[in-house]
Design an enzyme around this catalytic site. Structure first.
Site, PDB file in Angstrom:
ATOM      1  CE1 TYR A   9      -4.177  -1.509   0.260  1.00 20.93           C
ATOM      2  CE2 TYR A   9      -3.112  -2.990   1.476  1.00 20.93           C
ATOM      3  CZ  TYR A   9      -4.397  -2.793   0.826  1.00 20.93           C
ATOM      4  OH  TYR A   9      -5.275  -3.502   0.575  1.00 20.93           O
ATOM      5  CG  ASP A  29       6.605  -7.414  -2.834  1.00 16.93           C
ATOM      6  OD1 ASP A  29       6.162  -6.633  -2.314  1.00 16.93           O
ATOM      7  OD2 ASP A  29       6.369  -8.800  -2.389  1.00 16.93           O
ATOM      8  CE  LYS A 201       2.508   6.620  10.430  1.00 16.41           C
ATOM      9  NZ  LYS A 201       2.812   6.174   9.246  1.00 16.41           N
ATOM     10  NE  ARG A 208      -7.602  10.095  11.402  1.00 14.78           N
ATOM     11  CZ  ARG A 208      -8.744  11.041  11.208  1.00 14.78           C
ATOM     12  NH1 ARG A 208      -8.552  11.919  11.824  1.00 14.78           N
ATOM     13  NH2 ARG A 208      -9.748  10.448  10.540  1.00 14.78           N
ATOM     14  CG  HIS A 239     -15.445  26.060  22.242  1.00 13.99           C
ATOM     15  ND1 HIS A 239     -13.816  26.060  22.193  1.00 13.99           N
ATOM     16  CD2 HIS A 239     -15.562  26.515  23.785  1.00 13.99           C
ATOM     17  CE1 HIS A 239     -13.386  26.752  23.268  1.00 13.99           C
ATOM     18  NE2 HIS A 239     -14.230  27.045  23.987  1.00 13.99           N
ATOM     19  NE  ARG A 241      -9.507  28.138  23.236  1.00 13.32           N
ATOM     20  CZ  ARG A 241     -10.130  29.367  23.064  1.00 13.32           C
ATOM     21  NH1 ARG A 241     -10.065  30.160  21.960  1.00 13.32           N
ATOM     22  NH2 ARG A 241     -11.138  29.724  23.966  1.00 13.32           N
ATOM     23  CB  CYS A 255      -2.047   3.255  10.283  1.00 19.75           C
ATOM     24  SG  CYS A 255      -1.828   2.702   8.521  1.00 19.75           S
ATOM     25  CE1 TYR A 314      -8.351   2.125   7.836  1.00 18.68           C
ATOM     26  CE2 TYR A 314      -7.633   0.881   5.787  1.00 18.68           C
ATOM     27  CZ  TYR A 314      -7.630   1.893   6.421  1.00 18.68           C
ATOM     28  OH  TYR A 314      -7.003   2.998   6.059  1.00 18.68           O
TER      29      TYR A 314
END
Ligand code: SAJ
Length: 406
Positions: A9, A29, A201, A208, A239, A241, A255, A314
């Protein structure tokens, strides 16, 4: 010439992007079938703009092979799973790829690791491999970490436009690799040291994950007391913030559902918020399963085979099923000995689970209760077909009356 190792990917779009911007590229690969598919002129997954980029790269002379090349730059973009028991990064693929590079690379070449790794992984696992092969890092071989940052679903655009991080021992080498990425990258490219690049990273994806967990926890609190989580998030986000993410049926992909565990594995007594967040996210498929049983009870439904899960990937509009919440839910269902839920996903043409459909209308005609697990564009465009059915909408995209939410 650049030899990109690992054509999945990340490796494939990176190789194509460089080739289409005038860099001589050979993609390597170990998967013969994958290389044969690429050599037959076909891409191996769906992504907007990928086929066009592939066609351009072929014109520019990109080559695909199972052989490692003798060249001056290697980009390693192989998977880094985590050990489910220790939660630590499993660097076996990176180590194997670097070992193979060491067999062919000439003195003076640069090895760039793009794969996501936890802070210290390169120090602990990659440097020794290079040194064991008789090379002195910084003199014979240059070592760089350039973690990828692109989001599945918008990879080609983000490869071109995202800012990037380059970690290097030696600033001059970092700048040299920056020039290579600058052939296509229109974002800012920051040069720093390797451990900082590794950490940034993992931290980005952890940020998240923790924020999604917060939204999922709010959904649970609101369900408990019958409040509308979406209305609450919408108002809070007005709002200046506050910017809360959206709750969902779970967090998948290779990930966000994986990388934060590296920090938990390496810093178990420190990464408390992260640990709890990951557990919250991992618990969402079970939460949805319970919700399904709850709604079935309310509706007087007893036949699980009349319930259908819409979506196996996903997330929306990709064909990637790694760590998919739907697959997690199905596994959990099997543990509860209640196998029978029907499943459909327009992006998955192969049969991967029992009771799987390949046609939306047929799927809908065989179920009375639809659970929207993934918000593919297809279901958004066919929402009227859900009229009259029981609907559990895990993404708040359905405006039909009487819809249930998580
Ligand atoms: N999700 C939610 N609620 C949200 C947003 C996402 O439940 O508000 C879920 C999605 O449905 C999905 C999962 O989270 O199951 C992850 O999806 P995503 O779109 O947030 O991210 P990924 O995993 O596809 O890509 C991420 C990106 N990282 C960040 O945004 C910090 C991408 O930039 C990285 O390059 C990529 O991980 C990677 O390869 O590490």
């Amino acid at each position: 010439m650049v030899n990109v190792i690992g054509l999945g990917y990340i490796g494939l779009p990176t190789a194509l992007m460089m080739a289409s911007h005038g860099v001589e590229v050979v993609g390597t690969d170990y998967n013969k079938e994958l290389v044969a598919t690429l050599n037959a002129g076909k891409t191996t997954f769906k992504e907007e703009g990928l086929d066009e980029l592939f066609a351009e790269s072929l014109k520019s002379g990109i080559k695909f092979t199972t052989e490692y090349q003798v060249t001056d730059v290697y980009i390693v973009s192989v998977p880094t799973p985590y050990d489910k028991f220790s939660k630590k990064v499993d660097a076996c693929y990176v180590v194997a790829a670097v070992k193979d590079v060491m067999k062919v690379c000439p003195k003076g070449s640069t090895v760039v690791i793009e794969s996501t790794v936890s802070p210290g992984t390169i120090e602990k696992y990659v440097r020794p491999v290079i040194e064991e092969n008789g090379f002195t890092i910084g003199e014979d071989i240059n070592l760089v970490h350039a973690p990828e940052r692109i989001i599945p679903g918008n990879m080609v655009y983000e490869l071109l436009h995202n800012n990037r991080t380059i970690g290097a021992d030696d600033r001059a080498i970092g700048e040299k690799v920056k020039q290579l990425y600058a052939t296509f990258c229109r974002g800012e490219i920051v040069v720093t040291d390797i451990k900082t690049a590794e950490m940034t990273k993992v931290v980005e994806n952890t940020f998240r994950a923790v924020n999604i967990a917060f939204a999922n926890e709010l959904a649970k609190i609101c369900r408990h007391d019958n409040m509308d989580v979406y209305e609450i998030i919408k108002i809070c986000n007005m709002h200046p913030r506050v910017n809360i993410l959206q709750p969902g049926p779970g967090v998948g992909g290779h990930c966000i559902s994986v990388d934060p565990w590296f920090l938990v594995g390496d810093y178990p007594s420190l990464a408390k918020v992260i640990d709890e967040s990951m557990k919250t996210n991992d618990g969402m498929p079970d939460f949805v399963l319970n919700r399904i049983y709850e709604i079935m009870k309310e509706k007087g439904m007893t036949d699980v085979s009349r319930v259908g899960l819409y979506g196996l990937t996903y997330k929306e509009n990709v064909d990637d099923m790694r760590e998919s919440p739907t697959l997690q839910l199905l596994e959990s269902q099997e543990r509860h000995l209640a196998n029978g839920l029907k499943v459909y996903d327009p992006f998955i043409s192969k049969d991967v689970v029992p009771h799987q459909y390949h046609d939306l209308d047929k799927f809908l005609s065989d179920v009375d209760f639809v659970v929207i697990m993934v918000k593919h564009n297809e279901i958004r465009e066919n929402m009227d077909k859900l009229a009259g059915k029981v609907v559990l909408d895990c993404h708040n995209i359905c405006s039909l009356p009487g819809v249930y939410h998580i």
